[in-house]
Structure formats: structure tokens, C-alpha cells
Write a protein that holds these residues in place. Structure first.
Motif, PDB file in Angstrom:
ATOM      1  N   UNK A 150       0.823  -1.216   0.000  1.00 46.21           N
ATOM      2  CA  UNK A 150       0.000   0.000   0.000  1.00 46.21           C
ATOM      3  C   UNK A 150       0.851   1.258   0.000  1.00 46.21           C
ATOM      4  N   UNK A 151       2.027   1.214   0.634  1.00 46.79           N
ATOM      5  CA  UNK A 151       2.898   2.384   0.654  1.00 46.79           C
ATOM      6  C   UNK A 151       3.398   2.716  -0.751  1.00 46.79           C
ATOM      7  N   UNK A 152       3.675   1.668  -1.548  1.00 43.45           N
ATOM      8  CA  UNK A 152       4.079   1.899  -2.933  1.00 43.45           C
ATOM      9  C   UNK A 152       2.889   2.391  -3.760  1.00 43.45           C
ATOM     10  N   UNK A 153       1.750   1.736  -3.615  1.00 43.08           N
ATOM     11  CA  UNK A 153       0.564   2.102  -4.395  1.00 43.08           C
ATOM     12  C   UNK A 153       0.095   3.517  -4.072  1.00 43.08           C
ATOM     13  N   UNK A 210      -7.701   9.633  -3.678  1.00 42.40           N
ATOM     14  CA  UNK A 210      -6.802   9.736  -2.524  1.00 42.40           C
ATOM     15  C   UNK A 210      -6.628   8.356  -1.905  1.00 42.40           C
ATOM     16  N   UNK A 211      -5.430   7.767  -1.975  1.00 39.48           N
ATOM     17  CA  UNK A 211      -5.211   6.487  -1.321  1.00 39.48           C
ATOM     18  C   UNK A 211      -5.010   6.671   0.183  1.00 39.48           C
ATOM     19  N   UNK A 212      -5.640   5.814   0.947  1.00 34.00           N
ATOM     20  CA  UNK A 212      -5.508   5.833   2.403  1.00 34.00           C
ATOM     21  C   UNK A 212      -4.966   4.472   2.816  1.00 34.00           C
ATOM     22  N   UNK A 234     -13.113  10.991  10.083  1.00 32.96           N
ATOM     23  CA  UNK A 234     -12.573  11.375   8.786  1.00 32.96           C
ATOM     24  C   UNK A 234     -11.671  10.275   8.239  1.00 32.96           C
ATOM     25  N   UNK A 235     -11.674  10.091   6.932  1.00 36.55           N
ATOM     26  CA  UNK A 235     -10.610   9.296   6.341  1.00 36.55           C
ATOM     27  C   UNK A 235      -9.295  10.019   6.633  1.00 36.55           C
ATOM     28  N   UNK A 236      -8.337   9.271   7.156  1.00 35.43           N
ATOM     29  CA  UNK A 236      -7.107   9.877   7.666  1.00 35.43           C
ATOM     30  C   UNK A 236      -5.895   9.198   7.066  1.00 35.43           C
ATOM     31  N   UNK A 237      -5.019   9.998   6.471  1.00 37.90           N
ATOM     32  CA  UNK A 237      -3.767   9.474   5.924  1.00 37.90           C
ATOM     33  C   UNK A 237      -2.628   9.812   6.878  1.00 37.90           C
TER      34      UNK A 237
END
Length: 540
Positions: free
Chosen positions: A273-276, A292-294, A447-450
């Protein structure tokens, strides 16, 4: 999902599948997959054509990267004969994320420097230099973080009586300043990557394969895995998993779910996921739109199973009841699948997936601050302090109360279906507990949180923050370093560079009208503990 099993994408949500189907049909009718595999630059419209024309060689890397295998194996054997078996990688974004996923998945050691934190770099320097080779990896050849690492390690080698040139391996594009420097300095080996591949699509180029292969990963197997799925990804038919994945993302986005929440469900891959995250955010987050990827740490993490209408959970590995979309397959195949899907969803979103128009602004702001030491070191004064945490609050947030009250007021600035971005300009090893804040803040804010380590995230989600949907709020964490490191030949230290990068990005975000709350930890360990207690006081 163990290597060797089928590469596929599954949509289990009936409503999403129904909305995706017409998009798949349209992509098939337009022969998008076949044209992409053939390197057709017209797929994203006239405005993108010139850029796309020089960015599509990644579709054939499973063939064109084969000659690298022998070169990497020969250099590794040569280094081992000299007792050199510790590999340090200096690289940012596409130059570090893929090698880290590859080596973590295979369980081989690689020290990755994608930071300007002086403590983290000092820890890497403290390793056995007699056994160390550093891979300096930069597509442009001018990445400031990577150049700083090169300078610091070259001096450390020389100070230890080691010929620095013999311990530096370079990966860069032909004709870059780094390529010219490497030739002039007589560095150990220079690998010239394909210049027609953008950084975030470079997992199967020299940028991904050289550091991973020198560390001991089986890079030939990666290429075999990619080759095993390449024909399927190029096929204009309903069985193409890239079309399925891109259509699912596109249909969800059209329905208001502009976020994709990524969790590993037993893929056998570590850190995918860190790469994607970079691939998706930097490719799609522009012109006020994008995905937005989370990245979350497990399917049980806040924001995945309880994702709201603004987000689509995606399982990396076997499907779960919580994820309407699941992707499976070995790592090399997944690299190629997600690259195809990301390029294709760019067509659905009507953007150019190969440029990054908003990345330079933060870099320039940091350079301006470094060129004005009085402004950098003086800077704004904190609005308030709560124990070991200094508070630099945005407009509309009162600092009269406790840190918990400040956080509560800040979170209230998020618009409906907005997101929170936590940005930690800290040491991702010694200050690793900061990552726990993502889940706690997501749970309490709804909230969606990154979460991103700075400045690493500037080379990935940083593009989306400025160019994507403008509904984010930004929590910056900075901290006083215990020690600092000079950057030889430069008028600044790593600590000053790190500070300038944080302030510069915050400045650009503020100019975009986004709220930025910076919390400066005067004592990092005590400050993180104090902050976590304050977060726990924020009502869910």
C-alpha cells in the motif's frame, strides 16, 4: 496470496459491479488496454500527448529490464568478494518505495534513506561502513535529499579511510547531473535507467531492481511474475483485471467515493500500500479531482470496514466482507496490474496520469526558506504551548484551551466527507509511535485519515494535497532533533533542510486555502506521548 497464484481483481459489491460494467465495456470498445500496451500516447487527450509519448516504456519492462539481472548479480558478487554486504539506499519516492516493498517482502536487509531527519541518517551512518555500499538513486539527478545523503556518506567513507568512489553506486537517467558527477568522480557503477519511464512507474526498472537485487532479492522472479500477467493486461476483454480495477475506481469516484482505502488481507506482500499510495495519488490527484489512497495497517483499522460513502475499501490479497474490491497476485504482477489500472483510470477521470504539476511548489518554497536563514530560523512564533508541544494554529482555531481542545477545533474545520492528513517530519524508526496517531484520529474524527513521513510523502501524496480534491485538513508534526548533521558543501544542516521542507509545504497548503495545524515537539518522546494523550481526550 502466495507468488505463483492467479493475478485477479474481484468486485464483490453488486451495486459497484453494476456501475463498473458499462465502463469496462467502453474501455474494451475503445481498445484501451491494447493501445496502452502498445504505447499509444493519445489515450489521455491532446493536452497529455507530448508527456505520455515519453512515459510509456514501463508497459514492456518485463522484457526490457532483463539485461539488468546479470549486471546486478555480477556487481553483488564482486562486492561480496570484498566483504561489502550492507546496502544503503538513498532515494525518494519512486526511487525508494518499490525497493523497500521488494526487500521487505523477500525478507532481505536494505537500509532505506528517504528522509532528512538527522537522527535517522545518523543511525544509518553508525552501521559498519567497512561493509557498506550506498546506492544513490535519483531520476532527475538533482533530488536535494538524495544529494545530501551522498555528500554525507562520501565524507564519512573518506573520514574512515575508505575510498568513497568505490562504495557509491548510482541509478539515474542518462545525461542527468548525477550521471555526469558519477563519471567525473569515478563512482563504482552507474546504472542508467530508461528515461521514458516516470518515477512512480519505475518499480521494474533499475530504480527498483538494482538496490533490491544488490540486497539479495530475486529480481529475475519479479520480472517473471510481471511477464506472466502482461498478456492478460494487454487484452481488450472482460477478463482483464486492470480494466476491472480501473472501472471500479472510476465508478466509485463518479458516485462520490474519491478515496480508496488500502489494507493487506494476507497477500504475502509487505508494504504494498505504501508503494501504491504514490502511484495513485501522484498520477490522479490534479485539476481538482483524483483518487486519494488511504493506507491502513489492517482490515480492522479505522476507516476500512467502517469506510463511509466517500471511500472504497480495497483488499490487497483475499477478499473480505468489508472490501467490495480485492486484488490478488504475486508482487511483480501486482506492480504491473496497478500501473495499468492507474493509467487507465486517468483516462476515465480525464487527466494526465504522467505529470505532477503541483509538486514543484513545495520544493521551491523550501529552497526559498533555505536561502533566507533569518526567516527560516526566526519564523512565526507559536500561538501557544502545552507542555512539550508548541502550537502553530491556523486561522479560526483558538489556542486559549488545552491541546485536546485545539485538536477538536481543528478537526471541526474539515468539510463533510473531507480528509485529515497527518504529516510527521520525524524519524520513522525512533519516532515510529507517531504512526499510531492515524488510527486514533480516524476513530475520533470520523474522517478518512492518511499518515505520511515527511519529506517522504512530498514525493507521493504531496501532489494530491495541492492538486486533488480540496477538502483536506493538515496536521504537521515537527520536532527538535537531538543532534544535527552538516551537509558537506552546503550552507545548511539536515535539520534545517527538514524544517524548511515542513514550513515550505505548509506555506503552499495555506496558499491553497487549506487549514494547517503544526505541532512542534520540543522533546520528541515526551511530545508524542503528550499528543497521544490529548488525542485520546478528543471525543469520538
Amino acid at each position: 496470496m502466495m507468488p505463483g497464484e492467479e493475478t485477479k481483481v474481484t468486485i464483490t459489491d453488486g451495486e459497484l459491479a453494476a456501475k463498473s460494467a458499462p465502463l469496462v465495456d467502453k474501455l474494451i470498445a475503445d481498445q484501451v488496454a491494447g493501445k496502452l500496451a502498445a504505447g499509444d500516447p493519445t489515450l489521455w487527450g491532446p493536452a497529455a500527448e507530448s508527456e505520455a509519448a515519453i512515459r510509456l516504456s514501463w508497459t514492456a519492462l518485463h522484457r526490457s529490464s532483463r539485461p539488468l539481472i546479470g549486471e546486478i548479480e555480477a556487481l553483488r558478487a564482486e562486492l561480496h568478494r570484498e566483504g561489502i554486504d550492507r546496502v544503503v539506499l538513498a532515494g525518494m519516492g519512486g526511487s525508494s518505495l518499490a525497493p523497500e516493498v521488494i526487500t521487505r517482502t523477500e525478507g532481505v536487509p536494505l537500509t532505506v534513506l528517504d528522509t532528512t531527519d538527522p537522527g535517522q541518517v545518523a543511525d544509518a551512518l553508525a552501521g559498519d561502513l567497512n561493509r557498506t555500499v550506498i546506492v544513490v538513486s535519483s531520476k532527475s539527478g538533482g533530488t536535494v535529499e538524495t544529494d545530501s545523503h551522498r555528500r554525507i556518506f562520501a565524507k564519512a567513507f573518506a573520514d574512515a579511510g575508505i575510498d568513497a568512489a568505490s562504495r557509491i553506486v548510482v541509478v539515474t537517467d542518462p545525461g542527468s547531473p548525477l550521471a555526469e558527477l558519477a563519471e567525473a568522480e569515478g563512482y563504482r557503477k552507474v546504472f542508467l535507467a530508461d528515461p521514458h519511464v516516470g518515477g512512480r512507474y519505475s518499480a521494474l526498472t533499475a530504480f527498483g531492481l538494482v538496490p533490491a537485487g544488490l540486497a539479495g532479492a530475486d529480481v529475475a522472479r519479479l520480472l517473471d511474475q510481471a511477464a506472466g500477467v502482461a498478456e492478460k493486461l494487454a487484452a481488450d476483454g472482460a477478463g482483464n483485471p486492470a480494466l476491472t480495477l480501473a472501472a471500479a475506481w472510476g465508478a466509485a469516484h463518479a458516485d462520490g467515493a474519491e478515496k480508496v482505502v488500502l489494507a493487506d488481507t494476507g497477500s504475502g506482500i509487505t508494504g504494498f500500500a505504501d508503494w501504491a499510495e504514490q502511484l495513485i495519488a501522484e498520477s490522479t490527484g490534479k485539476q481538482g479531482t483524483g483518487l486519494l489512497p488511504v493506507a491502513v495497517d489492517s482490515p480492522g483499522a479505522p476507516g476500512f470496514a467502517d469506510a463511509g460513502p466517500d471511500a472504497t475499501p480495497v483488499a490487497i490479497g483475499p477478499g473480505t466482507d468489508a472490501a467490495p474490491v480485492a486484488t490478488a497476485g504475486p508482487l511483480g504482477a501486482q506492480f504491473l496490474l496497478w500501473e495499468f489500472a492507474t493509467a487507465i483510470v486517468g483516462r476515465l477521470l480525464e487527466i494526465n496520469p504522467f505529470d505532477q504539476p503541483d509538486v514543484e511548489a513545495a520544493k521551491q518554497a523550501a529552497r526559498d526558506l533555505l536561502g533566507d536563514p533569518a526567516r527560516l530560523e526566526g519564523g512565526a512564533q507559536p500561538s501557544a504551548a502545552d507542555g512539550p508541544v508548541e502550537i502553530f494554529a491556523p486561522a479560526g482555531v483558538s489556542t486559549d484551551g488545552t491541546l485536546a481542545e485545539v485538536l477538536r477545533a481543528f478537526l471541526a474545520l474539515a468539510p463533510e466527507h473531507g480528509y485529515l492528513s497527518v504529516q510527521a517530519y520525524l524519524d520513522r524508526l525512533d519516532d515510529a509511535s507517531a504512526a499510531l496517531l492515524r488510527g486514533e484520529l480516524a476513530r475520533r474524527s470520523g474522517l478518512q485519515t492518511t499518515f505520511g513521513w515527511g519529506p517522504r510523502f512530498l514525493h507521493s501524496t504531496g501532489q494530491y494535497h495541492k492538486g486533488g480534491h480540496q477538502n483536506g485538513i493538515f496536521l504537521q508534526l515537527t520536532g527538535a532533533p537531538e543532534t544535527d548533521l552538516e551537509v558537506p558543501g552546503r550552507p545548511y544542516t539536515l535539520g534545517k533542510l527538514q524544517h524548511a521542507q515542513a514550513l515550505g509545504d505548509g506555506q503552499v497548503l495555506t496558499q491553497h486555502g487549506r487549514p494547517v495545524l503544526r505541532l512542534h515537539l520540543t522533546d520528541r518522546a515526551a511530545g508524542l506521548a503528550h499528543l497521544m494523550r490529548a488525542v485520546e481526550e478528543v471525543a469520538g
